[in-house]
Design an enzyme around this catalytic site. Structure first.
Site, PDB file in Angstrom:
ATOM      1  N   GLN A 178       0.804  -1.212   0.000  1.00 50.05           N
ATOM      2  CA  GLN A 178       0.000   0.000   0.000  1.00 50.05           C
ATOM      3  C   GLN A 178       0.845   1.275   0.000  1.00 50.05           C
ATOM      4  O   GLN A 178       0.329   2.363  -0.275  1.00 50.05           O
ATOM      5  CB  GLN A 178      -0.935   0.003   1.211  1.00 50.05           C
ATOM      6  CG  GLN A 178      -2.184   0.823   1.055  1.00 50.05           C
ATOM      7  CD  GLN A 178      -3.018   0.429  -0.143  1.00 50.05           C
ATOM      8  OE1 GLN A 178      -3.125   1.189  -1.108  1.00 50.05           O
ATOM      9  NE2 GLN A 178      -3.621  -0.760  -0.106  1.00 50.05           N
ATOM     10  N   GLY A 199       1.664  -4.290  -8.508  1.00 48.37           N
ATOM     11  CA  GLY A 199       1.567  -3.315  -9.574  1.00 48.37           C
ATOM     12  C   GLY A 199       0.274  -2.542  -9.619  1.00 48.37           C
ATOM     13  O   GLY A 199       0.262  -1.351  -9.916  1.00 48.37           O
ATOM     14  N   CYS A 324     -10.505  -6.873  -0.025  1.00 53.22           N
ATOM     15  CA  CYS A 324     -10.365  -8.323   0.131  1.00 53.22           C
ATOM     16  C   CYS A 324     -11.341  -8.910   1.142  1.00 53.22           C
ATOM     17  O   CYS A 324     -11.451 -10.114   1.269  1.00 53.22           O
ATOM     18  CB  CYS A 324      -8.923  -8.666   0.527  1.00 53.22           C
ATOM     19  SG  CYS A 324      -7.729  -8.236  -0.760  1.00 53.22           S
TER      20      CYS A 324
END
Length: 394
Positions: A178, A199, A324
């Site tokens: 992050q 990425g 997530c």
């Protein structure tokens, strides 16, 4: 569409797409092939490796290994070390790690590893004395993130690395996913052995990441097969994505508008906290201790999911926390670890800005958001708790 969810993923930058485009069309050889087309592909990977190494301050490009994502990098770092060192089964990590680390450590605890979980305070910060007390000479690996993906809280990995070196023989792994591209990073100046990045957090496409492996650190290959990545990760290299990651790192290295992004975040954060009575910040008020693009704000007694849906209908993309675990109904493990009251944690919204956001977008968000929160307050069953808040804006 106003996109304020850049901690979840970022759009592919035009410059990055232009860099990868030839490797999707005209330059298509296998980089393991000996012919000229294969050699071009291999050279492109080498250039990308140099670009990644330069952004994060690696000592040399050979310390960079390309992976498919940050989660793979984290899993390989921790799992690979334990495979290489089967007698060193003590792990130290925090309660607020990304799922890629936290869930892996929970799994490892179930199959015989000993995990020490470091707690955080109400601002989401660590007490480094807890780390000192937890370290042992038989500690195998310490895994602590650089920046929390939900709150933006920065952990002092410079100090942590020195403590790990002084108090143990452990390897220090950092989930930097992050933070890369948002704050300066120079691994030559840090006592970090393994460092993960991804990425799609810095304007490259999804599906590519990297793991920095300090010279001298041995890991078994995460994928067994051919000799790609100097025998460290088998499988035909995803050259277009690797080229894109390199280009994104170069773009991040030369980016000079971080202060503008931080100013927009500050305006958004300050106005919300001042004008919406049931709003509270999750994280330290000292902004130097958080990522410059992130604001995690709870709206007490209102469901964050409802706020998110209404903002989406207004053309504004935000999240209620980590992408997530966005499909679950539980409050965020990070906010639970910070002891944020359930009635506030359930109303949390993460605003994460990026290079393409404008002041006009922030102004529109600040116009729409209070109307949404007011509407949801009127529908809330917590009438008594909210009455005082509705009549006493800050």
């Amino acid at each position: 569409m106003i996109y304020l969810d850049n901690n979840a993923t970022t759009r592919v930058a035009p410059e990055v797409f232009d860099a990868m485009r030839p490797y999707l069309t005209d330059v298509y050889g296998n980089p393991s092939s000996a012919h000229s087309l294969g050699r071009k592909m291999k050279a492109a990977i080498g250039h990308a490796r140099e670009q990644v190494a330069e952004l994060i301050g690696a000592s040399n490009p050979g310390e960079i290994v390309f992976t498919s994502c940050g989660s793979e990098s984290d899993n390989w770092a921790i799992g690979g070390f334990l495979e290489q060192n089967p007698t060193r089964r003590h792990i130290i990590t925090t309660r607020v790690e990304h799922e890629a680390v936290r869930n892996l450590c929970e799994h490892l605890a179930q199959i015989g590893c000993e995990v020490t979980w470091l707690e955080v305070d109400g601002d989401g910060e660590l007490n480094l004395d807890d780390l000192r007390q937890a370290l042992r000479r038989d500690t195998g690996i310490v895994s602590i993130m650089l920046a929390n993906n939900e709150t933006g809280v920065l952990f002092p990995v410079d100090k942590i690395g020195k403590i790990v070196r002084e108090k143990s023989d452990a390897v220090f792994h950092v989930d930097g996913v992050q933070a890369v591209g948002k704050i300066p990073i120079n691994l030559k100046e840090l006592e970090v052995d393994l460092f993960a990045l991804s990425g799609h957090k810095l304007h490259a496409p999804q599906g590519v990441g990297a793991l920095y492996v300090r010279n001298g650190i041995k890991l078994p290959p995460f994928i067994i097969g051919g000799g790609q990545e100097s025998g460290r990760r088998a499988g035909t290299s995803a050259v277009p994505n690797i080229v894109a990651l390199g280009a994104a790192c170069e773009l991040a290295r030369t980016f000079n508008e971080h202060e503008r992004i931080e100013s927009l975040r500050n305006k958004l954060e300050d106005t919300i906290l001042r004008s919406i009575a049931n709003a509270r910040l999750n994280g330290p008020p000292d902004r130097s201790r958080r990522l410059p693009n992130t604001a995690n704000i709870s709206f007490a007694y209102v469901e964050g999911e409802n706020i998110m849906v209404h903002l989406d209908q207004a053309g504004i993309c935000v999240s209620t926390g980590s992408a997530c675990h966005s499909t679950t109904k539980e409050s965020s493990p990070t906010l639970r670890a910070m002891n944020v009251p359930y009635t506030a944690a359930q109303g949390s919204i993460r605003f994460s800005l990026g290079r393409y956001n404008t002041e006009a977008e922030i102004d529109y968000t600040l116009k729409v958001l209070p109307e949404i929160v007011t509407k949801l307050i009127e529908m809330s069953p917590y009438d008594k708790e909210l009455k005082a808040l509705k009549t006493s804006p800050r």
